[in-house]
Design a protein around this motif. Structure first.
Motif, short mmCIF file in Angstrom:
data_model
loop_
_atom_site.label_atom_id
_atom_site.label_comp_id
_atom_site.label_asym_id
_atom_site.label_seq_id
_atom_site.Cartn_x
_atom_site.Cartn_y
_atom_site.Cartn_z
N PHE A 14 28.50 46.57 14.43
CA PHE A 14 29.33 45.37 14.53
C PHE A 14 29.94 44.98 13.19
O PHE A 14 29.39 45.30 12.14
CB PHE A 14 28.49 44.16 14.98
CG PHE A 14 27.81 44.34 16.29
CD1 PHE A 14 28.52 44.25 17.47
CD2 PHE A 14 26.46 44.59 16.35
CE1 PHE A 14 27.89 44.39 18.69
CE2 PHE A 14 25.81 44.74 17.57
CZ PHE A 14 26.53 44.63 18.74
N PRO A 15 31.03 44.22 13.24
CA PRO A 15 31.51 43.57 12.02
C PRO A 15 30.46 42.53 11.61
O PRO A 15 29.96 41.79 12.46
CB PRO A 15 32.81 42.88 12.44
CG PRO A 15 33.16 43.40 13.78
CD PRO A 15 31.90 43.95 14.37
N TYR A 16 30.10 42.54 10.35
CA TYR A 16 29.12 41.55 9.90
C TYR A 16 29.33 41.22 8.43
O TYR A 16 30.04 41.91 7.70
CB TYR A 16 27.69 42.05 10.15
CG TYR A 16 27.08 42.81 9.00
CD1 TYR A 16 26.15 42.20 8.17
CD2 TYR A 16 27.44 44.12 8.73
CE1 TYR A 16 25.59 42.90 7.11
CE2 TYR A 16 26.89 44.82 7.69
CZ TYR A 16 25.96 44.20 6.88
OH TYR A 16 25.42 44.89 5.83
N SER A 26 27.12 38.18 12.51
CA SER A 26 27.83 39.30 13.11
C SER A 26 28.57 38.83 14.35
O SER A 26 28.30 37.75 14.87
CB SER A 26 26.86 40.44 13.46
OG SER A 26 25.95 40.03 14.44
N ALA A 27 29.49 39.68 14.81
CA ALA A 27 30.28 39.35 16.00
C ALA A 27 30.81 40.64 16.61
O ALA A 27 30.70 41.72 16.02
CB ALA A 27 31.42 38.42 15.62
N ALA A 52 36.38 37.33 15.64
CA ALA A 52 35.21 36.54 16.02
C ALA A 52 34.25 36.39 14.84
O ALA A 52 33.58 35.37 14.70
CB ALA A 52 34.50 37.18 17.21
N LEU A 53 34.20 37.41 13.97
CA LEU A 53 33.37 37.32 12.78
C LEU A 53 33.86 36.19 11.87
O LEU A 53 33.05 35.42 11.35
CB LEU A 53 33.34 38.64 12.02
CG LEU A 53 32.55 38.61 10.70
CD1 LEU A 53 31.08 38.33 10.96
CD2 LEU A 53 32.73 39.91 9.94
N TYR A 54 35.16 36.11 11.68
CA TYR A 54 35.70 35.03 10.84
C TYR A 54 35.23 33.67 11.39
O TYR A 54 34.75 32.82 10.63
CB TYR A 54 37.22 35.10 10.79
CG TYR A 54 37.81 33.96 9.98
CD1 TYR A 54 37.91 34.05 8.61
CD2 TYR A 54 38.25 32.80 10.59
CE1 TYR A 54 38.41 33.00 7.85
CE2 TYR A 54 38.76 31.75 9.86
CZ TYR A 54 38.85 31.85 8.49
OH TYR A 54 39.34 30.80 7.76
N ASP A 55 35.38 33.48 12.69
CA ASP A 55 34.97 32.21 13.31
C ASP A 55 33.47 31.98 13.13
O ASP A 55 33.04 30.85 12.84
CB ASP A 55 35.33 32.19 14.80
CG ASP A 55 36.83 32.22 15.03
OD1 ASP A 55 37.61 31.83 14.13
OD2 ASP A 55 37.25 32.62 16.14
#
Length: 89
Positions: free
Chosen positions: A46-48, A57-58, A63-66
């Motif tokens: 995941f992006p984290y 993570s998201a 979604a990671l930024y949020d």
């Protein structure tokens, strides 16, 4: 105190490089990139990022930024509550 947001350069294939650039534009954040943060399983899947040492993570980079912004808000609120508690002592 500025929130410290740390990124792994090996995670950039998830699009976190764009998240990092966006956060770097905000002078209220300390953004750091490392070659490895030692969370290889998370990094692969995941992006984290780490926000003041906590993994966030998201499913997607957007979604990671949020999620990072939500975590920053939570941590700032917790700091305010702790400061108030200490002031009341």
């Amino acid at each position: 105190m500025k929130p410290i947001i740390e990124f792994c350069s090996s995670n950039m294939h998830h699009g976190t490089d764009q998240v990092m650039k966006r956060l770097e534009e905000n002078p209220d954040f300390e953004v750091i990139v490392y070659g490895c943060l030692g969370n290889c399983g998370e990094c692969y899947m995941f992006p984290y990022a780490l926000v003041d040492g906590e993994i966030v993570s998201a499913e997607t980079a957007d979604a990671l930024y949020d999620a990072i912004m939500t975590q920053v808000d939570k941590q700032q609120e917790a700091r305010k509550e702790l400061d108030k508690l200490l002031d009341d002592l």
